[in-house]
Design an enzyme around this catalytic site. Structure first.
Site, PDB file in Angstrom:
ATOM      1  N   ALA A 107      -3.059  -3.247  14.762  1.00  0.00           N
ATOM      2  CA  ALA A 107      -3.499  -2.173  15.666  1.00  0.00           C
ATOM      3  C   ALA A 107      -4.539  -1.332  14.933  1.00  0.00           C
ATOM      4  O   ALA A 107      -4.237  -0.806  13.861  1.00  0.00           O
ATOM      5  CB  ALA A 107      -2.322  -1.304  16.102  1.00  0.00           C
ATOM      6  N   GLY A 120      -2.184  -2.235   9.635  1.00  0.00           N
ATOM      7  CA  GLY A 120      -2.948  -1.078  10.083  1.00  0.00           C
ATOM      8  C   GLY A 120      -4.290  -0.985   9.385  1.00  0.00           C
ATOM      9  O   GLY A 120      -5.162  -0.227   9.813  1.00  0.00           O
ATOM     10  N   LYS A 155     -12.276   7.686   3.641  1.00  0.00           N
ATOM     11  CA  LYS A 155     -12.137   6.487   4.476  1.00  0.00           C
ATOM     12  C   LYS A 155     -13.079   5.395   3.979  1.00  0.00           C
ATOM     13  O   LYS A 155     -14.251   5.630   3.702  1.00  0.00           O
ATOM     14  CB  LYS A 155     -12.430   6.834   5.936  1.00  0.00           C
ATOM     15  CG  LYS A 155     -12.236   5.638   6.873  1.00  0.00           C
ATOM     16  CD  LYS A 155     -12.104   6.061   8.330  1.00  0.00           C
ATOM     17  CE  LYS A 155     -12.056   4.841   9.247  1.00  0.00           C
ATOM     18  NZ  LYS A 155     -10.928   3.941   8.937  1.00  0.00           N
ATOM     19  N   HIS A 178     -13.504  11.328  10.495  1.00  0.00           N
ATOM     20  CA  HIS A 178     -12.403  10.996   9.586  1.00  0.00           C
ATOM     21  C   HIS A 178     -12.570  11.724   8.252  1.00  0.00           C
ATOM     22  O   HIS A 178     -13.645  12.214   7.933  1.00  0.00           O
ATOM     23  CB  HIS A 178     -12.344   9.484   9.324  1.00  0.00           C
ATOM     24  CG  HIS A 178     -11.738   8.716  10.471  1.00  0.00           C
ATOM     25  ND1 HIS A 178     -12.464   8.366  11.590  1.00  0.00           N
ATOM     26  CD2 HIS A 178     -10.485   8.235  10.673  1.00  0.00           C
ATOM     27  CE1 HIS A 178     -11.685   7.707  12.436  1.00  0.00           C
ATOM     28  NE2 HIS A 178     -10.478   7.610  11.900  1.00  0.00           N
ATOM     29  N   HIS A 179     -11.484  11.674   7.449  1.00  0.00           N
ATOM     30  CA  HIS A 179     -11.500  12.239   6.101  1.00  0.00           C
ATOM     31  C   HIS A 179     -12.539  11.511   5.238  1.00  0.00           C
ATOM     32  O   HIS A 179     -12.927  10.380   5.533  1.00  0.00           O
ATOM     33  CB  HIS A 179     -10.108  12.152   5.472  1.00  0.00           C
ATOM     34  CG  HIS A 179      -9.597  10.740   5.372  1.00  0.00           C
ATOM     35  ND1 HIS A 179      -9.813   9.952   4.270  1.00  0.00           N
ATOM     36  CD2 HIS A 179      -8.916   9.961   6.245  1.00  0.00           C
ATOM     37  CE1 HIS A 179      -9.284   8.763   4.460  1.00  0.00           C
ATOM     38  NE2 HIS A 179      -8.724   8.740   5.652  1.00  0.00           N
ATOM     39  N   GLY A 236       0.847  -1.198   0.000  1.00  0.00           N
ATOM     40  CA  GLY A 236       0.000   0.000   0.000  1.00  0.00           C
ATOM     41  C   GLY A 236       0.878   1.242   0.000  1.00  0.00           C
ATOM     42  O   GLY A 236       0.462   2.318   0.440  1.00  0.00           O
TER      43      GLY A 236
HETATM   44  P1  NAD Z   1      -5.234   4.972   0.651  1.00  0.00           P
HETATM   45  O1  NAD Z   1      -6.422   4.668  -0.206  1.00  0.00           O
HETATM   46  O2  NAD Z   1      -4.651   6.345   0.599  1.00  0.00           O
HETATM   47  O3  NAD Z   1      -4.059   3.934   0.323  1.00  0.00           O
HETATM   48  C1  NAD Z   1      -4.253   2.561   0.137  1.00  0.00           C
HETATM   49  C2  NAD Z   1      -3.251   2.077  -0.910  1.00  0.00           C
HETATM   50  O4  NAD Z   1      -3.306   0.649  -0.969  1.00  0.00           O
HETATM   51  C3  NAD Z   1      -3.549   2.604  -2.322  1.00  0.00           C
HETATM   52  O5  NAD Z   1      -2.396   3.222  -2.874  1.00  0.00           O
HETATM   53  C4  NAD Z   1      -3.928   1.337  -3.097  1.00  0.00           C
HETATM   54  O6  NAD Z   1      -3.517   1.379  -4.469  1.00  0.00           O
HETATM   55  C5  NAD Z   1      -3.158   0.276  -2.326  1.00  0.00           C
HETATM   56  N1  NAD Z   1      -3.671  -1.095  -2.485  1.00  0.00           N
HETATM   57  C6  NAD Z   1      -4.949  -1.518  -2.474  1.00  0.00           C
HETATM   58  N2  NAD Z   1      -5.002  -2.861  -2.632  1.00  0.00           N
HETATM   59  C7  NAD Z   1      -3.710  -3.293  -2.712  1.00  0.00           C
HETATM   60  C8  NAD Z   1      -3.106  -4.573  -2.858  1.00  0.00           C
HETATM   61  N3  NAD Z   1      -3.843  -5.690  -2.964  1.00  0.00           N
HETATM   62  N4  NAD Z   1      -1.753  -4.644  -2.926  1.00  0.00           N
HETATM   63  C9  NAD Z   1      -0.995  -3.523  -2.827  1.00  0.00           C
HETATM   64  N5  NAD Z   1      -1.523  -2.284  -2.686  1.00  0.00           N
HETATM   65  C10 NAD Z   1      -2.862  -2.162  -2.614  1.00  0.00           C
HETATM   66  O7  NAD Z   1      -5.683   4.626   2.158  1.00  0.00           O
HETATM   67  P2  NAD Z   1      -5.009   5.115   3.526  1.00  0.00           P
HETATM   68  O8  NAD Z   1      -5.671   6.373   3.997  1.00  0.00           O
HETATM   69  O9  NAD Z   1      -3.537   5.077   3.379  1.00  0.00           O
HETATM   70  O10 NAD Z   1      -5.497   3.963   4.531  1.00  0.00           O
HETATM   71  C11 NAD Z   1      -5.141   2.608   4.329  1.00  0.00           C
HETATM   72  C12 NAD Z   1      -5.749   1.758   5.446  1.00  0.00           C
HETATM   73  O11 NAD Z   1      -5.139   2.125   6.701  1.00  0.00           O
HETATM   74  C13 NAD Z   1      -7.266   1.961   5.653  1.00  0.00           C
HETATM   75  O12 NAD Z   1      -7.865   0.722   5.988  1.00  0.00           O
HETATM   76  C14 NAD Z   1      -7.332   2.900   6.857  1.00  0.00           C
HETATM   77  O13 NAD Z   1      -8.549   2.768   7.586  1.00  0.00           O
HETATM   78  C15 NAD Z   1      -6.171   2.394   7.659  1.00  0.00           C
HETATM   79  N6  NAD Z   1      -5.613   3.313   8.651  1.00  0.00           N
HETATM   80  C16 NAD Z   1      -5.177   2.749   9.812  1.00  0.00           C
HETATM   81  C17 NAD Z   1      -4.573   3.519  10.767  1.00  0.00           C
HETATM   82  C18 NAD Z   1      -4.063   2.868  12.025  1.00  0.00           C
HETATM   83  O14 NAD Z   1      -3.483   3.549  12.901  1.00  0.00           O
HETATM   84  N7  NAD Z   1      -4.265   1.547  12.177  1.00  0.00           N
HETATM   85  C19 NAD Z   1      -4.414   4.906  10.567  1.00  0.00           C
HETATM   86  C20 NAD Z   1      -4.863   5.450   9.371  1.00  0.00           C
HETATM   87  C21 NAD Z   1      -5.451   4.649   8.399  1.00  0.00           C
END
Ligand code: NAD
Length: 261
Positions: free
Chosen positions: A119, A94, A153, A149-150, A8
């Protein structure tokens, strides 16, 4: 050196993780994986262009990471974790949207004691908010959660709100009556009930990740609020998990499990 693959890596969180791992002395960034990389040609000025892969299995086979970090999408994360577990690679996750039951089933696929660490929130302030909320609930059991959230999400309510509700449910001795679903004039007005606790989800551009836990008692309220105003807030927690996951095995949920030891 711990060899780290970031899955990701082109996303909002992934880019912050790449920067944090690249800046950490004891970690080696070996691969950046994102499905978007399969579609785009790397920009010549990008110093990480040579580490880019469009799919996880090719990247892992070519770079043999010690740890896979996943911040992808609720639809993708299950397959990514399954790949890590069946190949004996520790995983720091995450991405939210999977239930504890789904995570436990995935962790059970580990053949060589690999750890699945997840987490719902890597910000240390958010972990403290959840811990304080559980403590307050013992004395003020009337509670509602507002998470904000933004607008991009992918899931609602947030993993943090679900985890907070679960911790409060376990901590409070009684489940008090509160005006519930049966009072709604418009469906959804009272939020979503999780463990008998109403959760209200706000999605707006400009927000990052925020949560209020509001307790009510006789003649008083108490509000605990946490704000992640920048995605760097999650990075100390992510780096802590990368460093510690190699000493753990099976399913471990929550940054609090790694704090204080
Ligand atoms: P985002 O959409 O900006 O980024 C996700 C990325 O994953 C994209 O670039 C997409 O192309 C890529 N992707 C999707 N499927 C894939 C795969 N099979 N293989 C490789 N890459 C893949 O999203 P974000 O805002 O970065 O959030 C990502 C996740 O993290 C969400 O589930 C969000 O809720 C979570 N999050 C968790 C925390 C935490 O503290 N645990 C904090 C913020 C966000």
């Amino acid at each position: 050196m711990i060899k780290v693959l970031v899955c990701g890596a082109a996303g909002k969180m992934g880019q912050a993780v790449v920067a944090a791992v690249a800046g950490a002395d004891s970690l080696e960034l070996v691969a950046l994986v994102d499905t978007r990389f399969a579609l785009t040609t790397p920009a010549p000025v990008d110093i990480f262009a040579h580490l880019r892969f469009g799919d996880l299995s090719t990247a892992a086979l070519e770079t043999s990471p010690d740890v896979i970090v996943d911040f992808t999408h609720p639809d993708s994360v299950e397959a990514n974790i399954r790949f890590a577990m069946t190949n004996g690679i520790d995983c720091v996750v995450g991405t939210t949207g999977l239930t504890e039951g789904q995570l436990a089933a995935l962790a059970s696929k580990s053949t060589s004691g690999a750890c699945l660490f997840m987490a719902p929130n890597f910000a240390i302030g958010a972990v403290l908010m959840m811990r304080l909320a559980a403590e307050v609930a013992r004395f003020l059991p009337h509670v509602e959660i507002i998470e904000l959230h933004h607008d991009r999400k992918a899931d609602a309510p947030s993993g943090t709100a679900l985890r907070t509700a679960s911790l409060i449910h376990d901590a409070r001795g009684t489940t008090p009556d509160s005006p519930g679903k049966d009072t709604e004039l418009v469906e959804g007005a009272r939020g979503a009930y999780v463990s008998e606790i109403p959760i209200h989800s706000v999605r707006l551009p400009g927000l990052v990740a925020h949560q209020e836990v509001i307790f009510g008692g006789q003649g008083q309220t108490l509000t605990i609020r946490h704000d992640s105003i920048d995605r760097t807030s999650f990075m100390p927690g992510v780096l802590l998990a990368i460093h510690k996951v190699g000493r753990l095995s099976g399913l471990v949920i929550g940054l609090e499990r790694l704090m204080g030891d």
